[in-house]
Design an enzyme around this catalytic site. Structure first.
Site, PDB file in Angstrom:
ATOM      1  N   GLU A 419       3.666   6.357  -0.456  1.00 21.62           N
ATOM      2  CA  GLU A 419       3.163   6.682  -1.801  1.00 21.62           C
ATOM      3  C   GLU A 419       2.446   8.024  -1.897  1.00 21.62           C
ATOM      4  OE1 GLU A 419       2.826   2.088  -3.402  1.00 21.62           O
ATOM      5  OE2 GLU A 419       0.987   3.271  -3.185  1.00 21.62           O
ATOM      6  N   GLU A 512       8.279  -2.186  -1.603  1.00 23.70           N
ATOM      7  CA  GLU A 512       7.195  -2.933  -2.232  1.00 23.70           C
ATOM      8  C   GLU A 512       7.620  -3.376  -3.627  1.00 23.70           C
ATOM      9  OE1 GLU A 512       3.386  -0.394  -0.369  1.00 23.70           O
ATOM     10  OE2 GLU A 512       3.221  -1.285  -2.373  1.00 23.70           O
ATOM     11  N   TRP A 557       6.045  -7.054  -1.416  1.00 26.76           N
ATOM     12  CA  TRP A 557       4.653  -6.739  -1.012  1.00 26.76           C
ATOM     13  C   TRP A 557       3.792  -7.951  -1.368  1.00 26.76           C
ATOM     14  CZ3 TRP A 557       2.789  -3.282   2.172  1.00 26.76           C
ATOM     15  CH2 TRP A 557       1.406  -3.045   2.218  1.00 26.76           C
TER      16      TRP A 557
HETATM   17  N1  CKX Z   1       0.965   0.175  -2.980  1.00 27.76           N
HETATM   18  C1  CKX Z   1       1.468   0.702  -7.207  1.00 27.76           C
HETATM   19  C2  CKX Z   1       0.347   0.388  -1.665  1.00 27.76           C
HETATM   20  C3  CKX Z   1      -0.194  -0.879  -1.092  1.00 27.76           C
HETATM   21  C4  CKX Z   1      -1.068  -1.617  -2.124  1.00 27.76           C
HETATM   22  C5  CKX Z   1      -0.238  -1.889  -3.342  1.00 27.76           C
HETATM   23  C6  CKX Z   1      -1.012  -2.786  -4.325  1.00 27.76           C
HETATM   24  C7  CKX Z   1       0.126  -0.528  -3.920  1.00 27.76           C
HETATM   25  C8  CKX Z   1       0.834  -0.602  -5.224  1.00 27.76           C
HETATM   26  C9  CKX Z   1       0.877   0.747  -5.864  1.00 27.76           C
HETATM   27  O1  CKX Z   1      -0.924  -0.603   0.060  1.00 27.76           O
HETATM   28  O2  CKX Z   1      -1.583  -2.789  -1.572  1.00 27.76           O
HETATM   29  O3  CKX Z   1      -1.736  -2.283  -5.157  1.00 27.76           O
HETATM   30  O4  CKX Z   1      -0.902  -3.998  -4.172  1.00 27.76           O
END
Ligand code: CKX
Length: 608
Positions: A419, A512, A557
């Site tokens: 990200e 994710e 995720w």
């Molecule tokens: N992405 C929109 C990285 C993960 C987080 C995940 C979340 C985010 C989502 C970004 O490490 O846990 O917010 O659940």
């Protein structure tokens, strides 16, 4: 070789001493430890277990949230027989920045908590008295640390960490520390590249040593029968009727590497090797020239009390759950995991996407919301210090990771960042180019490279996806946007976005997608946070995935709930797990099991 990465193994010529146990421990609020001569021994009655992170041991908030310098100490006696040997001290994982002292002398400085470093201590070791090992660690975050964040000072003068990532900033000696005794003439590293030709195989090998003595390579099958051998530091091992390493159907040959002199074995080392190839053809990832559909998860090395600590019982439970649910892969989100996990994955036939701790390269302490809504934020890659210091740390970490993990059959691809902000600044491009090119230089197998892309990274907007060999998407339509009753609109957006990715012609996988879910909450009709909403959410996504030719992998995720920094959208951590933090299933686990048990490994097959 600066940093010996070969995993320490006891052999005819090598011994390994594990220094795990209770170590002395001290917080150092004012960073005065060196001034107070801590390097010669820390004046503390506190002891903590190693390996583990320290945060969840204590009952005081200031210890859980401690930010700054802190110290560890242990000791050992040296055996006189070591005098003719190389004595190395290996830290498997010291988070995040470590300075090591042996008998008061500084012997190493290392940046990065998720990869090992090895120090030769021959010059400082004592044979007639106790040897003292002291380690100063620091867990502060900045734009140049991996992972990224910032550290502030509160009104009471205490420091606090503000991660740009969504997992708790656990730190400490999170993985084992061992003494490794090797012969002075030894094997330092090995490169292996496999080729398949019909029923047989060729393995191009290169053995790196610190001597000119002869090198021999012997290969044994799982019945310990010798099936091939070769002489020389560089050569080709040919095997007939090769038993290939296949996803969920692993086969490991034992490669023995020998240095011999006057018919005497000088050094011996082993590697468990799975013979397989990884390639990309159109929008498919091929293992042994066969298309694979990845089913699995983004995970964390996260467990109660141990925190980010090396925890083999939880690792074993996780692999049993992964097999139960019908998974065949996982991403080591968001940092390289303990080496022992790769050994198990080799044996169990799991496919791993090995990820660097390059997370938080998006300037936001509310990463989730800003990453999910493409919020306008200060471009991370515009910063001069990022283009210089961060890139240097990033490239070092990449080198350590590839050298450490390159000989694992389970590692089928590299995730170089999670990200990152790939739309905010054109300066992201040269940064990524340096990374992606270096990865290919380092990896003898030239495995596929990618990064996990946020929603802002759309096909027509992202400045860096052209560098990727395959596409990894983190998407949260139906959670961070279009949540609950509006999810249908979110799924339409997902469908439209995939129409665009289908045209790119590369393999596309979801690294994710998911929603926070409280175990025990079921509602009819569903509401966000309920177990049945998580089921509806996944069902919606999977229908869309099945429609799109280029989608060849799905990793929800997250595998299990995990600890994060406290906050208004985190109820004792992130609850997007399909399993709870203590590894029990939520309703969605049973639904995923039914889907994945009916999705063949070559789902969607070859697209010629
Ligand atoms: N992405 C929109 C990285 C993960 C987080 C995940 C979340 C985010 C989502 C970004 O490490 O846990 O917010 O659940």
């Amino acid at each position: 070789m600066a940093n010996k990465m070969l995993y320490p193994r006891q052999t005819l010529t090598r011994s390994v001493i594990d220094l795990s146990g209770m170590w002395k421990f001290a917080f150092d609020y004012e960073s005065k430890g060196n001034e107070l001569n801590y390097q010669n021994g820390i004046p503390s009655k506190i002891e903590v277990p190693v390996p583990a992170s320290f945060a969840d041991f204590f009952t005081e908030k200031e210890f859980k949230e401690y930010t700054g310098d802190f110290w560890y100490e242990t000791s050992f006696y040296a055996d006189k027989s070591w005098k003719s040997k190389d004595i190395d001290l290996r830290f498997f994982g010291a988070a995040h920045v470590a300075t090591v002292y042996v008998n008061g002398k500084e012997v190493a400085y290392h940046h990065g908590g998720f990869l090992p470093f090895t120090i030769n201590i021959n010059d400082v070791i004592k044979y007639d008295e106790k040897n003292i090992i002291v380690v100063k660690l620091n867990n502060e975050l900045s734009h140049t640390t991996l992972p990224c964040g910032e550290s502030l000072v509160m009104k009471n003068g205490k420091k606090v960490t503000k991660p740009y990532f969504d997992f708790f900033n656990y730190s400490g000696l999170i993985r084992p520390v061992k003494l490794v005794i090797t012969p002075k003439s030894s094997i330092l590293d090995v490169n292996l590249v496999h080729e398949l030709n019909g029923k047989n195989s060729k393995t191009n090998y290169e053995v790196f040593t610190n001597t000119n003595d002869d090198v021999y390579v012997n290969v044994f099958d799982e019945d310990e029968k010798l099936v091939a051998s070769s002489k020389g530091k560089k050569g080709v091992i040919e095997i007939e009727n090769t038993k290939l390493w296949k996803p969920l159907n692993a086969y490991l040959y034992k490669f023995e590497f020998l240095i011999e002199k006057n018919n005497e074995i000088v050094d011996q080392y082993f590697l468990n090797v799975g013979i397989r190839t990884v390639s990309i053809k159109g929008n498919r990832i091929l293992i042994n020239n066969e298309p694979v559909y990845l089913k699995g998860f983004g995970k964390h090395e996260d467990s109660p009390v141990s925190g980010r600590g090396y925890n083999l019982p939880f690792a074993k439970r996780d692999f049993e759950l992964l097999k139960w649910i019908g998974a065949n892969s996982f991403r080591t989100s968001h940092y390289p995991y303990s080496e022992e996990i790769y050994d198990i994955a080799d044996k169990e036939g799991f496919m791993l996407i090995d990820e660097l701790p390059a997370v938080g390269m998006l300037v936001s302490t509310r990463n989730a919301v800003d990453a999910a809504t493409a919020a306008k934020i200060k471009p991370f890659f515009d910063e001069e210090i990022v283009q210089t210091v961060t890139l240097k740390n990033h490239l070092n970490t990449l080198e350590e990771c590839v050298i450490r993990d390159k000989n694992h059959a389970c590692v089928i691809a590299w995730s170089l960042l999670n990200e990152p902000d790939t739309v905010g600044s054109k300066k992201a491009v040269p940064y990524f180019e340096a990374l992606f090119n270096r990865c290919n230089e380092l990896d003898p197998e030239k495995r596929p490279r990618s990064f996990a892309a946020i929603i802002a990274s759309q096909p027509d907007r992202c400045l860096c996806t052209h560098l990727c060999d395959f596409i990894m998407l983190n998407r949260y339509y139906g959670w961070y946007t279009e949540g609950g009753y509006e999810i249908e609109d979110g799924l339409v957006r997902l469908d439209e976005e995939l129409d665009k990715w289908d045209k790119v012609g590369k393999p596309v996988m979801f690294t994710e997608y998911g929603c926070d879910t409280m175990q025990g909450v079921t509602r009819l009709p569903s509401v966000m946070w309920s177990e049945n909403y998580q089921v509806e959410y996944f069902d919606g996504y999977h229908k869309i995935f099945d429609k799109h030719e280029s989608v060849m992998g799905e990793q929800p995720w997250n595998f299990a709930d995990f600890q994060t920094t406290e906050g208004i959208i985190r109820c004792d951590g992130n609850k997007k797990g399909v399993f709870t933090r203590d590894r029990e299933p939520k309703m969605a686990a049973f639904v995923l099991k039914r889907r994945w048990e009916n999705l063949p490994i070559n789902y969607k097959g070859k697209k010629d």
